[in-house]
Scaffold this motif. Sequence first.
Motif, PDB file in Angstrom:
ATOM      1  N   GLN A   1      24.585  -3.620  -0.137  1.00 16.59           N
ATOM      2  CA  GLN A   1      23.411  -2.765  -0.217  1.00 16.59           C
ATOM      3  C   GLN A   1      22.285  -3.256   0.674  1.00 16.59           C
ATOM      4  O   GLN A   1      21.576  -2.469   1.305  1.00 16.59           O
ATOM      5  N   GLU A   2      22.120  -4.567   0.713  1.00 15.29           N
ATOM      6  CA  GLU A   2      21.022  -5.146   1.503  1.00 15.29           C
ATOM      7  C   GLU A   2      21.192  -4.852   2.990  1.00 15.29           C
ATOM      8  O   GLU A   2      20.226  -4.521   3.697  1.00 15.29           O
TER       9      GLU A   2
ATOM     10  N   LYS B   1      21.039  -0.635   3.339  1.00 12.66           N
ATOM     11  CA  LYS B   1      19.720  -0.017   3.167  1.00 12.66           C
ATOM     12  C   LYS B   1      18.589  -0.822   3.816  1.00 12.66           C
ATOM     13  O   LYS B   1      17.464  -0.334   3.918  1.00 12.66           O
ATOM     14  N   MET B   2      18.895  -2.062   4.217  1.00  9.65           N
ATOM     15  CA  MET B   2      17.901  -2.950   4.819  1.00  9.65           C
ATOM     16  C   MET B   2      16.705  -3.160   3.883  1.00  9.65           C
ATOM     17  O   MET B   2      15.545  -3.121   4.301  1.00  9.65           O
ATOM     18  N   GLU B   3      17.018  -3.398   2.612  1.00 11.98           N
ATOM     19  CA  GLU B   3      15.990  -3.710   1.638  1.00 11.98           C
ATOM     20  C   GLU B   3      16.615  -4.404   0.435  1.00 11.98           C
ATOM     21  O   GLU B   3      17.828  -4.333   0.225  1.00 11.98           O
ATOM     22  N   PHE B   4      15.780  -5.114  -0.331  1.00 10.21           N
ATOM     23  CA  PHE B   4      16.243  -5.741  -1.567  1.00 10.21           C
ATOM     24  C   PHE B   4      15.054  -5.942  -2.497  1.00 10.21           C
ATOM     25  O   PHE B   4      13.893  -5.893  -2.078  1.00 10.21           O
ATOM     26  N   PHE B   5      15.357  -6.161  -3.763  1.00  9.55           N
ATOM     27  CA  PHE B   5      14.332  -6.271  -4.799  1.00  9.55           C
ATOM     28  C   PHE B   5      14.164  -7.728  -5.210  1.00  9.55           C
ATOM     29  O   PHE B   5      15.135  -8.461  -5.401  1.00  9.55           O
ATOM     30  N   VAL B   6      12.896  -8.169  -5.323  1.00 11.61           N
ATOM     31  CA  VAL B   6      12.580  -9.528  -5.771  1.00 11.61           C
ATOM     32  C   VAL B   6      12.158  -9.447  -7.234  1.00 11.61           C
ATOM     33  O   VAL B   6      11.074  -8.952  -7.559  1.00 11.61           O
ATOM     34  N   TYR B   7      13.024  -9.887  -8.122  1.00 11.30           N
ATOM     35  CA  TYR B   7      12.798  -9.718  -9.559  1.00 11.30           C
ATOM     36  C   TYR B   7      11.595 -10.522 -10.057  1.00 11.30           C
ATOM     37  O   TYR B   7      10.859 -10.082 -10.944  1.00 11.30           O
TER      38      TYR B   7
ATOM     39  N   VAL C   1      11.403  -5.678  -0.798  1.00 10.91           N
ATOM     40  CA  VAL C   1      11.254  -6.115   0.600  1.00 10.91           C
ATOM     41  C   VAL C   1      12.070  -5.190   1.484  1.00 10.91           C
ATOM     42  O   VAL C   1      13.286  -5.069   1.312  1.00 10.91           O
ATOM     43  N   LYS C   2      11.405  -4.506   2.410  1.00  6.25           N
ATOM     44  CA  LYS C   2      12.079  -3.609   3.345  1.00  6.25           C
ATOM     45  C   LYS C   2      11.922  -4.135   4.767  1.00  6.25           C
ATOM     46  O   LYS C   2      10.896  -4.718   5.108  1.00  6.25           O
ATOM     47  N   ALA C   3      12.936  -3.888   5.561  1.00  7.47           N
ATOM     48  CA  ALA C   3      12.869  -4.314   6.964  1.00  7.47           C
ATOM     49  C   ALA C   3      11.821  -3.481   7.694  1.00  7.47           C
ATOM     50  O   ALA C   3      11.891  -2.247   7.705  1.00  7.47           O
ATOM     51  N   LYS C   4      10.846  -4.179   8.284  1.00 10.76           N
ATOM     52  CA  LYS C   4       9.823  -3.474   9.047  1.00 10.76           C
ATOM     53  C   LYS C   4      10.431  -2.857  10.309  1.00 10.76           C
ATOM     54  O   LYS C   4      10.086  -1.736  10.696  1.00 10.76           O
ATOM     55  N   VAL C   5      11.322  -3.612  10.940  1.00 11.12           N
ATOM     56  CA  VAL C   5      12.089  -3.120  12.083  1.00 11.12           C
ATOM     57  C   VAL C   5      13.537  -3.541  11.839  1.00 11.12           C
ATOM     58  O   VAL C   5      13.806  -4.712  11.585  1.00 11.12           O
ATOM     59  N   ARG C   6      14.469  -2.618  11.920  1.00 15.45           N
ATOM     60  CA  ARG C   6      15.871  -2.903  11.608  1.00 15.45           C
ATOM     61  C   ARG C   6      16.433  -3.907  12.611  1.00 15.45           C
ATOM     62  O   ARG C   6      16.430  -3.648  13.820  1.00 15.45           O
TER      63      ARG C   6
END
Length: 279
Positions: A130-131, A134-140, A146-151
């Motif tokens: 998923q990371e 989607k180029m993002e992940f969740f910090v619990y 956190v999303k990639a500003k530029v892929r």
Amino acid sequence: MKFEGTKSYVATADLTVAVNAAVTLERPLLVKGEPGTGKTELAKQVADALGVKMIEWSIKSTTRAQQGLYEYDAVSRLRDSQLGEERVHDVKNYIKKGKLWQAFDAGEKMVLLIDEIDKADIEFPNDLLQELDKMEFFVYETGETVKAKVRPIVIITSNNEKELPDAFLRRCFFHYIRFPDVETMRKIVEVHHPGIKPQLLTEALTQFYEIREQTGLKKKPSTSEVLDWLKLLLAEDLTADDLKQDGKSALPTLHGALLKNEQDVHLFERLAFLARRQN
């Protein structure tokens, strides 16, 4: 942004097509091939050719996917709380950003190299599906996404030590680096050892490919090993005739640069013994 190879890296046509296709599709480029065929170096050269920075994540057998995202140091926070430290009130002080987080947070195009993914546990690739998709992940711990500003351009290498999951493969653009043929190898050698004498190179490559084709060889010498071998031959100022003379023993000159285990050395010693008996 098009990759066409560099002065210090000979990229075949199919390899440049693979790199540019992965960039266009915004998919990770999965590169497989024999050890020593330039998979790791490819990522460095792509970054250099495109004028971007590179972040390298070298995978080991103990590496966990979570480490690529972030690590939460609960032990340090507990210790600081016992000491009454002020920083304990902000959980962000105890979160260490991983390589993926660094690449996502860069704010500019860059190359992210995930090197030798097949060294890790079989579930490792699935844990990053998923990371990387989607180029993002969740910090619990902080509740932030956190999303990639530029892929980033993601290049993943594998030595084929174990099969990768189908779900992971579907999300990648795949390329297998075939072992270079003689003409391609000549170009590679010219990059690393410019001006090498043609006669020496011809004889050396002839012996090198004969060794690789030998039946029963446990470990075939790679591109990086033939480059080391040629470096030694040049340092010793040997000629093509020197190599031919030594060829009578079946073991090539300075064979320790090419043969890396006793079984293969014994194999060539037995071949030399049989050749002497026949003569």
